[in-house]
Scaffold this motif. Structure first.
Motif, PDB file in Angstrom:
ATOM      1  N   ALA A 177      75.023  23.825  66.518  1.00 27.59           N
ATOM      2  CA  ALA A 177      75.229  23.105  65.255  1.00 27.59           C
ATOM      3  C   ALA A 177      76.116  21.880  65.462  1.00 27.59           C
ATOM      4  N   LEU A 178      77.174  22.025  66.256  1.00 29.50           N
ATOM      5  CA  LEU A 178      78.040  20.871  66.527  1.00 29.50           C
ATOM      6  C   LEU A 178      77.307  19.818  67.337  1.00 29.50           C
ATOM      7  N   PHE A 179      76.485  20.256  68.296  1.00 28.31           N
ATOM      8  CA  PHE A 179      75.704  19.290  69.065  1.00 28.31           C
ATOM      9  C   PHE A 179      74.778  18.498  68.146  1.00 28.31           C
ATOM     10  N   GLU A 180      74.185  19.173  67.177  1.00 27.27           N
ATOM     11  CA  GLU A 180      73.314  18.489  66.219  1.00 27.27           C
ATOM     12  C   GLU A 180      74.081  17.394  65.474  1.00 27.27           C
ATOM     13  N   VAL A 181      75.305  17.668  65.093  1.00 23.92           N
ATOM     14  CA  VAL A 181      76.133  16.691  64.383  1.00 23.92           C
ATOM     15  C   VAL A 181      76.543  15.556  65.316  1.00 23.92           C
ATOM     16  N   PHE A 182      77.149  15.896  66.456  1.00 17.46           N
ATOM     17  CA  PHE A 182      77.767  14.896  67.331  1.00 17.46           C
ATOM     18  C   PHE A 182      76.790  14.177  68.253  1.00 17.46           C
ATOM     19  N   SER A 183      75.532  14.572  68.279  1.00 14.53           N
ATOM     20  CA  SER A 183      74.531  13.844  69.073  1.00 14.53           C
ATOM     21  C   SER A 183      73.756  12.842  68.212  1.00 14.53           C
ATOM     22  N   ASP A 184      73.993  12.851  66.923  1.00 16.82           N
ATOM     23  CA  ASP A 184      73.294  11.957  65.997  1.00 16.82           C
ATOM     24  C   ASP A 184      73.969  10.579  65.994  1.00 16.82           C
ATOM     25  N   PRO A 185      73.273   9.537  66.424  1.00 18.91           N
ATOM     26  CA  PRO A 185      73.879   8.205  66.466  1.00 18.91           C
ATOM     27  C   PRO A 185      74.367   7.710  65.099  1.00 18.91           C
ATOM     28  N   GLU A 186      73.723   8.125  64.020  1.00 18.27           N
ATOM     29  CA  GLU A 186      74.175   7.714  62.679  1.00 18.27           C
ATOM     30  C   GLU A 186      75.508   8.356  62.321  1.00 18.27           C
ATOM     31  N   VAL A 187      75.684   9.616  62.658  1.00 18.95           N
ATOM     32  CA  VAL A 187      76.949  10.307  62.407  1.00 18.95           C
ATOM     33  C   VAL A 187      78.046   9.687  63.263  1.00 18.95           C
ATOM     34  N   MET A 188      77.721   9.376  64.499  1.00 19.73           N
ATOM     35  CA  MET A 188      78.711   8.896  65.460  1.00 19.73           C
ATOM     36  C   MET A 188      78.914   7.381  65.422  1.00 19.73           C
ATOM     37  N   ARG A 189      78.243   6.700  64.522  1.00 16.78           N
ATOM     38  CA  ARG A 189      78.322   5.243  64.442  1.00 16.78           C
ATOM     39  C   ARG A 189      79.760   4.746  64.387  1.00 16.78           C
ATOM     40  N   TYR A 190      80.614   5.435  63.663  1.00 21.14           N
ATOM     41  CA  TYR A 190      81.991   4.977  63.492  1.00 21.14           C
ATOM     42  C   TYR A 190      83.009   5.916  64.126  1.00 21.14           C
ATOM     43  N   TRP A 191      82.570   6.766  65.018  1.00 21.90           N
ATOM     44  CA  TRP A 191      83.449   7.721  65.696  1.00 21.90           C
ATOM     45  C   TRP A 191      84.104   7.022  66.890  1.00 21.90           C
ATOM     46  N   SER A 192      85.091   7.657  67.471  1.00 19.93           N
ATOM     47  CA  SER A 192      85.832   7.042  68.575  1.00 19.93           C
ATOM     48  C   SER A 192      85.255   7.358  69.958  1.00 19.93           C
ATOM     49  N   CYS A 193      84.036   7.886  69.996  1.00 27.60           N
ATOM     50  CA  CYS A 193      83.328   8.076  71.266  1.00 27.60           C
ATOM     51  C   CYS A 193      81.826   7.974  70.991  1.00 27.60           C
ATOM     52  N   ALA A 194      81.078   7.819  72.053  1.00 33.53           N
ATOM     53  CA  ALA A 194      79.624   7.708  71.937  1.00 33.53           C
ATOM     54  C   ALA A 194      79.011   9.058  71.559  1.00 33.53           C
ATOM     55  N   PRO A 195      77.780   9.065  71.026  1.00 35.82           N
ATOM     56  CA  PRO A 195      77.116  10.334  70.705  1.00 35.82           C
ATOM     57  C   PRO A 195      76.978  11.222  71.938  1.00 35.82           C
ATOM     58  N   TRP A 196      77.063  12.529  71.701  1.00 38.66           N
ATOM     59  CA  TRP A 196      76.896  13.485  72.792  1.00 38.66           C
ATOM     60  C   TRP A 196      75.461  13.458  73.300  1.00 38.66           C
ATOM     61  N   THR A 197      75.317  13.754  74.570  1.00 33.23           N
ATOM     62  CA  THR A 197      73.985  13.766  75.177  1.00 33.23           C
ATOM     63  C   THR A 197      73.620  15.118  75.777  1.00 33.23           C
ATOM     64  N   GLU A 198      74.609  16.022  75.886  1.00 32.96           N
ATOM     65  CA  GLU A 198      74.361  17.330  76.495  1.00 32.96           C
ATOM     66  C   GLU A 198      75.058  18.423  75.692  1.00 32.96           C
ATOM     67  N   LEU A 199      74.403  19.571  75.590  1.00 36.35           N
ATOM     68  CA  LEU A 199      74.966  20.714  74.864  1.00 36.35           C
ATOM     69  C   LEU A 199      76.313  21.152  75.447  1.00 36.35           C
ATOM     70  N   LYS A 200      76.511  20.967  76.749  1.00 35.01           N
ATOM     71  CA  LYS A 200      77.775  21.379  77.360  1.00 35.01           C
ATOM     72  C   LYS A 200      78.961  20.618  76.766  1.00 35.01           C
ATOM     73  N   GLN A 201      78.729  19.439  76.197  1.00 39.21           N
ATOM     74  CA  GLN A 201      79.811  18.714  75.531  1.00 39.21           C
ATOM     75  C   GLN A 201      80.308  19.498  74.320  1.00 39.21           C
ATOM     76  N   ALA A 202      79.401  20.141  73.617  1.00 40.42           N
ATOM     77  CA  ALA A 202      79.793  20.977  72.472  1.00 40.42           C
ATOM     78  C   ALA A 202      80.579  22.190  72.953  1.00 40.42           C
ATOM     79  N   ASP A 203      80.132  22.795  74.045  1.00 37.03           N
ATOM     80  CA  ASP A 203      80.855  23.947  74.605  1.00 37.03           C
ATOM     81  C   ASP A 203      82.282  23.556  74.991  1.00 37.03           C
ATOM     82  N   GLU A 204      82.437  22.416  75.638  1.00 39.97           N
ATOM     83  CA  GLU A 204      83.768  21.942  76.051  1.00 39.97           C
ATOM     84  C   GLU A 204      84.640  21.628  74.829  1.00 39.97           C
TER      85      GLU A 204
END
Length: 184
Positions: free
Chosen positions: A24-51
């Motif tokens: 669920a977090l990967f779905e949120v943080f991998s979306d370029p629209e959600v991450m447009r104004y975030w302080s990092c680029a969209p996630w590209t791998e599920l392991k980023q959510a695990d970390e």
């Protein structure tokens, strides 16, 4: 310190993140629209959510950050996250951060979740000030903060460089006295 912290509202449950929230977090943080104004680029791998969840769990246990999942009570679906972080104990302040999946936009969830978090923060932690750092192009976030009583306190020019893009910060603050005096 925060491991058992849970907030509920009529429609939402905010609770500590678990490993089961990774997809669920990967779905949120991998979306370029959600991450447009975030302080990092969209996630590209599920392991980023695990970390992210591992770090959140450690920070929660250490009492250095209160990061919670935003779960829709009726469905049990995690639609975002909300955090209090960068605590300054001496000055009784911290920062707030949040992200909400695009499918949950426009439903008032974030205002509801933040209100619950602010009630807890000012009553239990005990904080005097909460700060928010927002990209000034993120009109929806700035409007939500204003509705909650946050005051725009200034602009920090070229504060972030995300994926090569230089971005400013609109800086907001909310005092406990402001929160306590708000109309209910």
């Amino acid at each position: 310190m925060f491991e058992t912290t849970t907030f509920t509202t009529e429609r939402l449950r905010m609770r500590p993140l678990t490993a089961l929230d990774a997809a669920a977090l990967f779905e949120v943080f991998s979306d370029p629209e959600v991450m447009r104004y975030w302080s990092c680029a969209p996630w590209t791998e599920l392991k980023q959510a695990d970390e992210y969840i591992d770090n959140a769990t450690q920070d929660l246990a250490a009492g250095s950050m209160l990061r919670v999942a935003i779960e829709v009570a009726a469905s049990g679906k995690v639609v975002g996250q909300l955090a209090l972080h960068h605590f300054d104990e001496q000055n009784r302040r911290c920062e707030i951060g949040y992200a909400l999946g695009r499918a949950a936009w426009g439903k008032g969830y974030m205002t509801e979740a933040i209100t619950s978090m602010l009630d807890h923060a000012f009553a239990e932690l005990p904080l005097n000030r909460i700060e928010a750092d927002v990209d000034p192009r993120n009109a929806a976030s700035m409007q939500a903060l204003a509705r909650l009583g946050f005051v725009h306190e200034g602009l920090l020019r070229e504060r972030w460089i995300v994926a090569g893009e230089v971005c400013d910060t609109a800086f907001y603050g909310l005092l406990k006295s402001d929160w306590d005096a708000r109309p209910r």
